[in-house]
Design an enzyme around this catalytic site. Structure first.
Site, PDB file in Angstrom:
ATOM      1  N   ARG A 155       5.693   7.058  -0.169  1.00  0.00           N
ATOM      2  CA  ARG A 155       5.089   6.750   1.134  1.00  0.00           C
ATOM      3  C   ARG A 155       6.123   6.879   2.247  1.00  0.00           C
ATOM      4  NH1 ARG A 155       3.147   0.623   2.785  1.00  0.00           N
ATOM      5  NH2 ARG A 155       4.144   0.754   4.812  1.00  0.00           N
ATOM      6  N   ASN A 201      -4.359  -7.952   3.947  1.00  0.00           N
ATOM      7  CA  ASN A 201      -4.155  -6.585   4.419  1.00  0.00           C
ATOM      8  C   ASN A 201      -4.105  -5.577   3.281  1.00  0.00           C
ATOM      9  OD1 ASN A 201      -3.576  -4.682   6.566  1.00  0.00           O
ATOM     10  ND2 ASN A 201      -1.516  -4.549   5.732  1.00  0.00           N
ATOM     11  N   GLU A 232       9.529  -7.615  -2.770  1.00  0.00           N
ATOM     12  CA  GLU A 232      10.053  -6.565  -3.636  1.00  0.00           C
ATOM     13  C   GLU A 232      11.507  -6.824  -3.994  1.00  0.00           C
ATOM     14  OE1 GLU A 232       8.405  -6.009  -0.833  1.00  0.00           O
ATOM     15  OE2 GLU A 232       6.751  -4.598  -1.208  1.00  0.00           O
ATOM     16  N   THR A 276       0.841  -1.188   0.000  1.00  0.00           N
ATOM     17  CA  THR A 276       0.000   0.000   0.000  1.00  0.00           C
ATOM     18  C   THR A 276       0.881   1.245   0.000  1.00  0.00           C
ATOM     19  OG1 THR A 276      -1.621  -1.213   1.314  1.00  0.00           O
ATOM     20  CG2 THR A 276      -1.827   1.186   1.284  1.00  0.00           C
TER      21      THR A 276
END
Length: 1292
Positions: free
Chosen positions: A195, A1109, A145, A112
């Site tokens: 972020r 999530n 990642e 996210t």
């Protein structure tokens, strides 16, 4: 590219040996093929040799600089506007459209707020959408990642046009490969929804910390400031990277841009006709990329190891590529402008041409700054804002050319924080550019804003300019913050009210909804409907609290005839929708309403007296001052009548269209129904028709509530200052609850000053006790006559909101009248004097009805919440005063465990959550000595989102110590905790032995230590011995003063060590907890390694079979044939058999597969055995999730879990290791398969949707899954039979 090729030509070296010729050809030939690509406006001045030496004499190869020429101060005429298609989309979709169009390969992993970009490209690939090249993109989800970065590097090395999407910790995991990709000059774009990073706390929200952490990797960096720019500059980035062979990070603000829906003028994406010519020009560059690929037909070597003789020169050899990038990026901007009519520059200036006060910034924050510039210009102020699009490579020439020569005072805003630095990154770059160019200004200062998506508004932007324009230059504040109250280091700027800066005709709306009630989804549809109308523009942004479901959502919508560039929250709404009646009483919902605005409340109230009765003081003040137009609508009743349960979204949406006036109802309702079809069509015609019925009935139930004339004259005015939620100086947990937690729960955390927070991010336990969300529409009522006192209701409750109570007769004397009890059953004489009751917490119950359906005796009945709140609230308060009596029962039983106080209560998990019952049970069995390492994921969000801490303490002040590190490292984090504890306890053990050997302390202390030493590593036995040692130490006074004083220095030191480490006498129980995304994918390597060490750690995997999530993406745990995100066409590979793999690899690991709802006793046994095992344990727990789409809802998830076990879909077993390898015992608790897998698949929408979409594929995958289940069951049976032949494992 001719200039660049010339810049790279080798001069001053005439060696022509075979090796030299070969090297020259390899290095240069691919670059020459790029002629005809985007032009590079590069100045190639002849560079004079340094005085005192001649290059030719040293045999040097002189390479002229390829420096992009600064643009002329005269602005070129704007490009002609092109015919474009328009539509509402957010920054993620806008970016993903471009990435898909111009790339062939994408590697993805959910994080996210970047996840939707991966979801988009996966869906389009599943739909077989063609890109520019006529290909369907290859989309592959990796395990992390780091895996994405490695695969991306490999695909680029093979000559593919590859891309990816990430942010935050995910971006940090790519850093090693980012260096490689940049070092090898590979064209690539990495799209980042910027972020915050996890430091003192995790934040999923936006700022620039992550992108600033990769600025040193050698990638170019392009910043987009809006949804429109996210699309346009994504294309610029892809074009420029191909032209320049330097990879590019394209970033935009997470959430504020990534999730803002805006009606952007889109490039024609369907046929891609406008993009194709731009890519055609780059055909030579693409061919060069292919030519440099690893290929045995023209082999070469890369990635060598180099020594100090050549390493530095090889780095410097890439200089021309990086120096050329500013010109290349600008050329790409010009190309895109020719197509779209929107011109961008590396640095875009907005403001007075002779501005004296200029602010430099990048990201979405430039738009409030632009609004402030327009406002101040209207007052005659000479101000401006310089917007940074190209951050790397940093081009001082372009910065200075764009900055007005008149600028005397400059402020640089950074959306990041770098502790210990001389200034944040953008400030340092701007300052260095001015200094090195000898550009004289009076002052340059820096400031920080917007960390973790902290709102940045025009009023705050005005404060920045006010600071810069202070009469006395010495009064200008440097290193300031804006948007907070810093009463510790006093860095914050004060700011005033918001100016009116939006275009005329803009309608602003606020919607207060509850997570899972459908408000956000309905508002997204409303935006699309309104924005689809000709001449209408729309903007939407959604803010959320930390709860997984049932939390507060606030939708910020704007509509109007003009383009809307306002990336800040709505604070002067024309319309406020309050979609939960309790919010009217709980929150300051009218704080953002303008005078005379419209308010719609979802409540059954019919009169103003009804509304007034629920008004808190603040709201009364607001109503009196604003005199809004009030309406009520009992949306819950309408939804229930239509069969929609608690989903009131479409009911309230229909009323919104009727009251807001943004669209004619005759047009709005048909479009709303069309959107319902599109949104819910996958769920079947029945669901669509129920929503249609809700829309049709909505207006019939709408009630206008006139405010009586003259009402409010006597209402006490509550000033803004009095509304400030913060009081500083919390000295106790109770004060912290009032000073910090309660304001945050009331959605007023923005008002809290710095001083109320503890450095390091520590929060006290048990803060959810004051939350009292009251979100249930129905609450279970207990029927004592039917109850057999099995405690199953409490056992299955996800939120610890229903519990058994025991009380003596004398304790019931002061009980409320409704606190009825019955004699306790069983337990013998020890329980003879006790009365029993099942008590519910009505304000903490979420109304999931799991307990109602799980009760085997029909002793619970779902009852409307209004009646239960009044009756049960005092009963719950009384129940809390009763002592816990868990010591009377065996906690390792289903019934006995529920008499133990749950030390996880009222979490932010979804109603009916399948994860929390396991963790709650853990706390009831081991909570007073638990240490929890929690992987980032659902369990860290419902378990650790400030200020809501559901991990609480018992009457002795003991309870689980909980910490979250990251997503990928949780196993290692927990392992480190275990080794740290082990080392400290080993030292404690050594000290105990010294005390005994030296005769230190008292005889009672030494006797207690003799009892403690043999049981110190037994969690079940050590508690009593530890308590005896503590009592003896207390008598001993710590150093033996006045008793048997130590006779030696070593004995004295050991005694003192024992006294200061008594908190380690009990054996801590270390639990490593996380979801399947962690255990099966990103954290598997760590999990595998930790299990291989043999250390005494316990691992609990909460297996929802998806990344629950981040929205339900595919993990290796996802089952065959399931339709999840990143597997839109159904997962075609079987579920990873983690338990079987670990049993095969490490025979000393305790392994269990459990399902709480399917077999209560088995899960209690498994957790008991796992904790008792002196070595690693792994418990994999089946956790039903709302995203499975259980047909009858989460209240019936127990039925779903039982069928999963019966059909063999989820096997139950426990593997107990033995001292000798090969002698372990497997107990197969689900001994037989009953029924067919199809019985289970039809119960969940994640399987049913594929049956509707592609019946043939669904049937084939179901057959494969059935075959796999049968083979696995036979294998488990054989293992169980072999275990029976072995001698029983030794007692531990």
């Amino acid at each position: 590219m001719q200039a660049l090729s010339e810049a790279l030509s080798l001069r001053g070296n005439t060696r022509a040996g075979p090796l030299a010729r070969g090297y020259r050809q390899l290095a240069v030939a691919p670059l020459q093929r790029r002629r005809g690509a985007l032009p590079v406006r590069a100045a190639l001045p002849s560079e004079p040799a340094p005085q005192g030496r001649q290059p030719e004499q040293r045999g040097e190869r002189l390479q002229p600089k390829a420096v992009a020429a600064p643009p002329s101060r005269a602005s070129p005429p704007p490009p002609a506007a092109k015919a474009t298609k328009q539509g509402p989309l957010d920054g993620n979709e806008a970016t993903a459209r471009i990435a898909y169009a111009v790339s062939d390969v994408a590697f993805i992993y959910p994080i996210t707020p970047a996840t939707p970009m991966g979801e988009f490209v996966d869906q389009w690939a599943s739909d077989k959408r063609k890109n520019i090249y006529g290909n369907v993109m290859s989309v592959t989800e990796m395990e992390s990642e780091a895996g994405v970065a490695g695969a991306l590097h490999g695909a680029l090395a093979a000559g593919a046009l590859a891309t990816t999407f990430t942010c935050s910790q995910g971006l940090l995991l790519t850093i090693p490969n980012m260096y490689k990709i940049a070092g090898e000059l590979m064209p690539c774009v990495l799209h980042v929804s910027a972020r915050a990073l996890a430091g003192h706390a995790l934040s999923i929200f936006g700022d620039h910390q992550d992108v600033m952490a990769v600025r040193q990797t050698g990638w170019s960096m392009v910043s987009s400031h809006s949804v429109q720019e996210a699309q346009d500059l994504a294309l610029v980035a892809h074009l420029a990277t191909l032209a320049g062979s330097v990879p590019i990070v394209h970033f935009f603000d997470g959430f504020r841009t990534s999730h803002e829906i805006n009606k952007a003028s889109m490039i024609e994406m369907i046929d891609n006709e406008l993009i194709k010519p731009l890519l055609d020009e780059l055909a030579p560059a693409i061919a060069a990329h292919h030519a440099r690929a690893l290929n045995p037909s023209h082999p070469h070597q890369r990635g060598t190891a180099q020594g100090p003789d050549v390493y530095m020169q090889s780095i410097e050899a890439a200089n021309p590529f990086h120096k050329a990038m500013p010109g290349i990026v600008q050329a790409a901007m010009d190309k895109v402008a020719a197509v779209t009519g929107r011109q961008y520059r590396l640095f875009d200036y907005v403001g007075h041409p002779q501005a004296e006060h200029v602010v430099v910034a990048m990201g979405s924050g430039v738009q409030p700054l632009e609004a402030a510039v327009r406002h101040l210009s209207g007052e005659g102020k000479k101000v401006g804002v310089l917007k940074v699009h190209l951050f790397r490579p940093w081009s001082a020439e372009h910065l200075l050319a764009a900055l007005p020569a008149s600028a005397r005072r400059i402020c640089v805003l950074d959306r990041t924080k770098e502790h210990g630095s001389g200034g944040e990154p953008l400030l340092v770059d701007v300052s260095a550019s001015l200094q090195r160019a000898r550009r004289n200004v009076d002052v340059i200062v820096g400031g920080r804003y917007g960390l973790g998506s902290k709102d940045f508004t025009p009023a705050m932007a005005l404060a920045v300019y006010d600071n810069l324009m202070r009469p006395n230059i010495d009064d200008i504040q440097d290193s300031f913050t804006v948007g907070i109250v810093d009463d510790v280091t006093f860095s914050s700027l004060p700011y005033g009210g918001e100016p009116e800066v939006l275009p005329a005709g803009t309608t602003e709306c606020l919607f207060w909804g509850m997570g899972s009630d459908g408000t956000v989804g309905a508002n997204k549809e409303a935006v699309k409907i309104i924005a689809s109308q000709e001449g209408m523009n729309a903007q939407a942004y959604f803010s959320y609290d930390a709860h997984k479901s049932g939390g507060v959502t606030v939708s910020h919508l704007r509509f109007g005839p003009h383009s809307i560039a306002a990336p800040w929250l709505v604070d002067m709404a024309h319309y406020v929708g309050v979609h939960q009646a309790t919010y009217w009483s709980k929150f300051d919902v009218l704080a953002g309403l303008r005078p005379g605005g419209t308010v719609l409340i979802n409540a059954p109230w019919k009169t103003f007296e009804d509304v007034e009765a629920a008004m808190p003081a603040k709201t009364k003040t607001r109503v009196a001052a604003l005199r809004p137009k009030l309406y009520c609508l009992d949306a819950g009743a309408v939804a229930a009548e239509a069969g929609l349960g608690r989903r009131v979204n479409m009911v309230m949406q229909a009323a919104f269209f009727a009251l807001s006036g943004v669209m004619d109802m005759s047009e709005a309702i048909p479009l709303l129904k069309e959107s319902i079809k599109k949104a819910y069509g996958k769920k079947g015609e029945k669901v669509v028709n129920m929503n249609f019925a809700a829309v049709d009935k909505a207006l019939e139930h709408l009630v206008e509530i006139p405010i009586p004339q003259g009402w409010g004259k006597d209402v006490d005015r509550v000033g803004l200052g009095e509304q400030a939620a913060a009081r500083t100086g919390s000295r106790t947990a109770a004060e912290f609850l009032e000073n910090v937690v309660r304001p945050m729960l009331n959605m007023e955390g923005d008002k809290l000053p710095v001083s109320v927070f503890a450095p390091g991010g520590f929060f006290p336990p048990g803060t959810t006790v004051i939350e009292k969300r009251s979100i249930a529409s129905k609450i279970p009522a207990w029927n004592s006559a039917n109850c057999t006192q099995c405690n199953i209701c409490a056992f299955v409750c996800p939120h610890a909101a229903i519990r058994p109570a025991l009380a003596k007769a004398e304790e019931l004397a002061g009980a409320p009248g409704g606190f009825s009890t019955v004699p306790v059953r069983g337990g013998g004489p020890a329980l003879k004097e006790y009365q029993y009751r099942v008590q519910v917490s009505p304000m903490d119950c979420t109304g999931c009805e799991l307990c109602v359906h799980a009760c085997p005796d029909n002793a619970l009945t779902s009852t409307p919440a209004a009646a239960m709140l009044e009756a049960e609230a005092p009963n719950w308060d009384y129940f809390l005063q009763l002592p816990s009596r868990g010591e009377l029962f065996d906690k390792a039983t289903v019934r006995g465990s529920q008499f133990q106080q749950p030390l996880l209560e009222f979490s932010g998990a979804c109603e009916g959550c399948g994860e929390t019952p396991y963790v709650k049970l853990l706390t009831q069995m081991f909570g007073s000595r638990m240490v929890v390492a929690n992987a980032t994921g659902c369990s860290s969000i419902w378990g650790g989102s400030a200020p809501s801490n559901p991990w609480t303490i018992n009457a002795e002040g003991k309870g689980p110590a909980w910490a979250n590190s990251l997503f990928e490292d949780n196993a290692q984090f927990g392992f480190g905790i275990q080794l740290g504890i082990k080392q400290r306890r080993d030292a404690l053990t050594a000290a105990a032995r010294v005390v005994i050997q030296e005769g230190a302390g008292t005889p009672a202390l030494r006797a207690a230590l003799e009892e403690w030493l043999p049981v110190r590593d037994s969690g079940a036995l050590v508690a009593i011995a530890a308590k005896a040692v503590q009592e003896a130490l207390a008598e001993c006074g710590g150093r033996g003063a006045g008793l048997a004083a130590p006779t030696t220095a070593s004995g004295e030191g050991a005694l003192a060590f024992l006294q200061s480490n008594t908190d380690l006498l009990d054996k801590p129980s270390v639990w490593i907890v996380g979801g399947d995304g962690w255990a099966y994918d990103i954290g598997f390597a760590g999990l595998d390694h930790v299990l291989s060490t043999g250390e005494d750690v316990n691992i609990l995997v909460l297996d929802t079979e998806e990344y629950s999530n981040t929205g339900g993406q595919k993990s290796k745990s996802s089952p065959l044939g399931s339709v999840v995100k990143f597997a839109a066409g159904g997962k075609t590979r079987p579920k990873k058999e983690l338990a079987l793999a670990i049993m095969q690899c490490y025979p000393d690991v305790y392994v269990a597969s459990v399902s709480l709802d399917a077999n209560y006793n088995q899960v209690v046994k498994a957790l008991s055995e796992a904790e008792a095992h002196r070595g690693p344990s792994l418990v994999i727990a089946y956790a039903p999730c709302a995203m499975h789409g259980i047909a009858e809802g989460m209240g019936e998830s127990a039925k779903d879990a039982k069928v999963a076990v019966e059909t063999g879909y989820w096997p139950l077993f426990r593997f107990q290791p033995a001292e000798k390898e090969g002698q372990g015992k497997l107990t197969l608790d689900s001994k037989r398969i009953k029924g067919e897998l199809a019985d289970f698949l039809k119960m969940e929408n994640r399987f049913v949707v594929l049956q509707r979409k592609d019946p043939e594929a669904a049937s084939r995958l179901a057959e494969e899954a059935q075959e796999h289940i049968l083979l696995r069951h036979e294998r488990l049976k054989r293992m169980a039979e072999e275990g029976k032949k072995q001698p029983p494992p030794a007692e531990q």
